[in-house]
Design a protein around this motif. Structure first.
Motif, mmCIF file in Angstrom:
data_model
loop_
_atom_site.group_PDB
_atom_site.id
_atom_site.type_symbol
_atom_site.label_atom_id
_atom_site.label_comp_id
_atom_site.label_asym_id
_atom_site.label_seq_id
_atom_site.Cartn_x
_atom_site.Cartn_y
_atom_site.Cartn_z
ATOM 1 N N ARG A 129 44.597 32.084 51.907
ATOM 2 C CA ARG A 129 44.191 33.447 51.592
ATOM 3 C C ARG A 129 42.916 33.434 50.769
ATOM 4 O O ARG A 129 42.617 32.467 50.066
ATOM 5 N N GLN A 130 42.196 34.525 50.885
ATOM 6 C CA GLN A 130 40.980 34.689 50.101
ATOM 7 C C GLN A 130 40.926 36.114 49.578
ATOM 8 O O GLN A 130 40.856 37.069 50.359
ATOM 9 N N LYS A 160 36.892 35.675 45.191
ATOM 10 C CA LYS A 160 37.538 34.402 44.859
ATOM 11 C C LYS A 160 37.410 33.427 46.014
ATOM 12 O O LYS A 160 37.134 33.813 47.146
ATOM 13 N N GLU A 161 37.636 32.170 45.702
ATOM 14 C CA GLU A 161 37.596 31.151 46.742
ATOM 15 C C GLU A 161 38.887 31.173 47.551
ATOM 16 O O GLU A 161 39.934 31.617 47.063
ATOM 17 N N ARG A 162 38.803 30.671 48.747
ATOM 18 C CA ARG A 162 39.990 30.554 49.587
ATOM 19 C C ARG A 162 40.960 29.552 48.961
ATOM 20 O O ARG A 162 40.544 28.523 48.435
ATOM 21 N N GLU A 163 42.247 29.868 49.027
ATOM 22 C CA GLU A 163 43.267 28.974 48.480
ATOM 23 C C GLU A 163 44.390 28.772 49.479
ATOM 24 O O GLU A 163 44.675 29.629 50.301
ATOM 25 N N ALA A 188 44.824 39.962 49.560
ATOM 26 C CA ALA A 188 43.833 39.018 50.081
ATOM 27 C C ALA A 188 43.797 39.129 51.596
ATOM 28 O O ALA A 188 44.681 39.746 52.208
#
Length: 119
Positions: free
Chosen positions: A37-38, A42-45, A92
């Motif tokens: 998810r992003q 924020k960065e993708r995690e 996200a």
């Protein structure tokens, strides 16, 4: 060859959604699959991933452990992410990908589905 992520939407805090990751043009059975998810800014995690073995070993990020469940239905060529007790911080765009928790340059990505948790 395509992955299609779907099932996102607007849900109130505490609610549930089930995301689907459907494959076309290839068989998901042989692939480890991951959900990512992003959130805005924020960065993708990584969220969760499931192995290709019949036992389907799973992994969950600490932030979703106990609330999200990943599963696969090989007959439907689909991997699911059941999301319960959703929180605003779960908002996200969610993506699925082959390659499990660590997709590489040769792996496939779905187009993303937006999950918004808000009252």
């Amino acid at each position: 060859v395509q992955l299609q992520a779907s099932g996102g939407g607007l849900v109130q805090p505490g609610g549930s959604l089930r995301l689907s990751c459907a494959a076309s043009g290839f068989t998901l059975d042989y692939y480890d699959i991951g959900w990512f998810r992003q959130a805005p800014g924020k960065e993708r995690e990584g969220v969760s991933c499931i192995s290709s073995e019949s036992a389907g070993s799973t992994y969950y990020a600490d932030s979703v452990k106990g609330r999200f469940t990943i599963s696969r239905d090989n007959a439907k060529n689909t991997v699911y992410l059941q999301m319960n007790s959703l929180k605003p911080e779960d908002t996200a765009v969610y993506y699925c990908a082959t390659g499990g928790c660590g997709p590489g340059p040769g792996d496939y990505w779905g187009q993303g589905t937006l999950v918004t948790v808000s009252s």
